[in-house]
Motif scaffolding. Structure first.
Motif, PDB file in Angstrom:
ATOM      1  N   TYR A 223       0.851  -1.187   0.000  1.00 22.18           N
ATOM      2  CA  TYR A 223       0.000   0.000   0.000  1.00 22.18           C
ATOM      3  C   TYR A 223       0.889   1.240   0.000  1.00 22.18           C
ATOM      4  O   TYR A 223       1.765   1.388   0.856  1.00 22.18           O
ATOM      5  N   THR A 224       0.630   2.135  -0.932  1.00 25.39           N
ATOM      6  CA  THR A 224       1.338   3.411  -0.991  1.00 25.39           C
ATOM      7  C   THR A 224       0.299   4.514  -0.868  1.00 25.39           C
ATOM      8  O   THR A 224      -0.490   4.743  -1.791  1.00 25.39           O
TER       9      THR A 224
ATOM     10  N   PHE B 215       2.779  10.495   4.445  1.00 27.52           N
ATOM     11  CA  PHE B 215       3.073   9.598   3.332  1.00 27.52           C
ATOM     12  C   PHE B 215       3.478   8.259   3.913  1.00 27.52           C
ATOM     13  O   PHE B 215       4.360   8.177   4.772  1.00 27.52           O
ATOM     14  N   ASN B 216       2.821   7.198   3.453  1.00 30.09           N
ATOM     15  CA  ASN B 216       2.975   5.900   4.108  1.00 30.09           C
ATOM     16  C   ASN B 216       3.107   4.782   3.079  1.00 30.09           C
ATOM     17  O   ASN B 216       2.355   4.727   2.104  1.00 30.09           O
ATOM     18  N   ILE B 217       4.066   3.898   3.294  1.00 34.54           N
ATOM     19  CA  ILE B 217       4.206   2.693   2.480  1.00 34.54           C
ATOM     20  C   ILE B 217       4.168   1.496   3.421  1.00 34.54           C
ATOM     21  O   ILE B 217       5.001   1.387   4.323  1.00 34.54           O
ATOM     22  N   ASN B 218       3.197   0.623   3.219  1.00 35.64           N
ATOM     23  CA  ASN B 218       3.098  -0.597   4.027  1.00 35.64           C
ATOM     24  C   ASN B 218       3.281  -1.795   3.102  1.00 35.64           C
ATOM     25  O   ASN B 218       2.514  -1.987   2.154  1.00 35.64           O
ATOM     26  N   MET B 219       4.299  -2.585   3.389  1.00 38.38           N
ATOM     27  CA  MET B 219       4.562  -3.765   2.562  1.00 38.38           C
ATOM     28  C   MET B 219       4.407  -5.010   3.399  1.00 38.38           C
ATOM     29  O   MET B 219       4.972  -5.127   4.495  1.00 38.38           O
ATOM     30  N   GLY B 220       3.604  -5.946   2.903  1.00 37.18           N
ATOM     31  CA  GLY B 220       3.337  -7.146   3.662  1.00 37.18           C
ATOM     32  C   GLY B 220       3.424  -8.392   2.810  1.00 37.18           C
ATOM     33  O   GLY B 220       3.035  -8.392   1.626  1.00 37.18           O
ATOM     34  N   TYR B 221       3.947  -9.466   3.400  1.00 40.20           N
ATOM     35  CA  TYR B 221       3.981 -10.781   2.752  1.00 40.20           C
ATOM     36  C   TYR B 221       2.940 -11.645   3.448  1.00 40.20           C
ATOM     37  O   TYR B 221       3.001 -11.887   4.646  1.00 40.20           O
ATOM     38  N   TYR B 222       1.962 -12.112   2.682  1.00 40.51           N
ATOM     39  CA  TYR B 222       0.836 -12.877   3.232  1.00 40.51           C
ATOM     40  C   TYR B 222       0.993 -14.346   2.832  1.00 40.51           C
ATOM     41  O   TYR B 222       1.204 -14.662   1.663  1.00 40.51           O
ATOM     42  N   PHE B 223       0.894 -15.214   3.824  1.00 41.43           N
ATOM     43  CA  PHE B 223       1.120 -16.640   3.561  1.00 41.43           C
ATOM     44  C   PHE B 223      -0.003 -17.484   4.159  1.00 41.43           C
ATOM     45  O   PHE B 223      -0.829 -16.994   4.901  1.00 41.43           O
TER      46      PHE B 223
END
Length: 383
Positions: A341-342, A375-383
């Protein structure tokens, strides 16, 4: 000898039938277990934090979550545990319920489940949610019983919640270490009823119109008396597997009437989540509008981008309280199991998007309020 052999063969045949039946029953009743989760990191840069601007923002740990789904003999389990940093509440259960399906179109959930109110699962497309989340009306989870009936064209949900996400029982103040916003401080939510109905229209049921009602009590620890609270909402959502567009529109109102002591008759309540409380007006209306467009991309690394703009307006019905706004403009990048998400999140009298925390959702900062940007960047790895 012949009779003995025939008897043995008959017994072996019957035994094989019994074993086959037993095996089929065991296969049918075999428990299932699915374990998943996510690991997310977050970068943010806030215009009202001078030290952060000098550093060029901060990048760090967001959350580690574990999801469990199980089923055995007609009883299902759905649970999600999240661990944040201590500054955001540490570890807590986001959701967890037992479920039984009466049929393909009806079920019952018992435990910490999502309150049936407004657009579900989210009244937003971005990482920040919308204004409704921050006053307890988006992706809220409480402790109780919920029944869902959904035949495709019509859906209705009815629920009773004994309490919110309480971690401490008895006469102690409710802890703000939780996922969704609830009334905390010297008041406790209890005995809440919810009813929601939606109708899906169109050949592919892409148009959804819904209405929600909520009512409950609010126990004050000082006066030992119950106040009341109620809310209502109407919404429209457009979503279709054949269209890249998604539209969410919602209007809601709420009223909270706590039983404070006569010498402490306040026009706000405390609400808390993620390890901290702030004040929220006793009365208000919230209007939200969200628009999103999904662009599919056929590459090895990137599979799609969803562009969105989500706006929320909070009209406080208390004299002297300045209204609040938030708008999130951004994009979600889908890359295999990763979702990024950016967001450019703008806030006006919004505690998460500005320098004023405690009273942003009450008086705000009248005469001296500005729009602020995170300003926000959320990076996620979903397993």
């Amino acid at each position: 000898m012949y009779k003995t052999l025939l008897l043995l063969m008959t017994l072996l045949f019957l035994s094989s039938l019994s074993y086959a039946q037993y095996s089929e029953e065991n296969v049918y009743e075999k428990p299932t277990l699915k374990i998943g989760g996510a690991l997310r990191f977050n970068y943010n840069l806030s215009t009202w934090k001078e030290d952060q601007l000098e550093r060029g923002g901060d990048f760090g740990f967001d959350v580690l979550r574990i999801n469990v789904e199980s089923e055995y003999k007609g009883i299902k389990l759905n649970a999600e545990y999240r661990h944040y940093s201590e500054g955001f509440g540490g570890g807590f259960l986001k959701q967890g319920w037992f479920q039984h399906d009466f049929s393909d179109i009806s079920q019952i959930q018992v435990g910490l489940n999502q309150v049936p109110f407004g657009i579900q699962q989210y009244n937003s497309n971005n990482w920040f949610f919308n204004m409704t989340y921050y006053i307890g009306f988006e992706d809220d989870h409480d402790m109780g019983v919920k029944y869902i009936h959904d035949n495709g064209r019509w859906q209705w949900q009815a629920a009773y919640y004994k309490s919110a996400e309480d971690l401490v029982f008895g006469s102690s103040e409710a802890s703000p270490n939780r996922y969704s916003y609830d009334v905390t401080g010297r008041n406790k939510e209890n005995n809440q009823l919810d009813f929601k109905i939606i109708n899906r229209l169109g050949d592919s049921l892409q148009h959804e119109i819904g209405a929600s009602l909520q009512g409950g009590l609010l126990y004050n620890l000082d006066t030992e008396r119950n106040g009341t609270r109620h809310a209502g909402a109407v919404h429209y959502e457009y979503k279709s597997v054949n269209s890249p567009w998604n539209v969410k529109l919602q209007a809601m109102l709420y009223r909270i009437n706590p039983k404070y002591a006569s010498d402490n008759d306040l026009n706000f309540v405390e609400m808390g989540a993620y390890g901290a409380n702030y004040n929220v007006a006793n009365k208000g209306e919230v209007y939200t509008a969200s628009l999103a467009y999904h662009l599919p991309i056929d590459t090895r690394l990137l599979q799609g981008i969803t562009f969105y703009d989500n706006y929320g307006y909070y009209n406080k019905r208390v004299s002297g309280f300045e209204n609040s706004h938030m708008n999130v403009l951004g994009a979600l990048f889908s890359a295999g199991s990763m979702y990024i998400y950016t967001d450019a999140a703008f806030g006006y009298n919004q505690p998460w998007l500005g320098p004023e925390w405690t009273n942003a959702f009450t008086a705000g900062t009248p005469g001296d309020t500005d729009w602020h940007l995170r300003f926000n960047i959320n990076m996620g790895y979903y397993f």
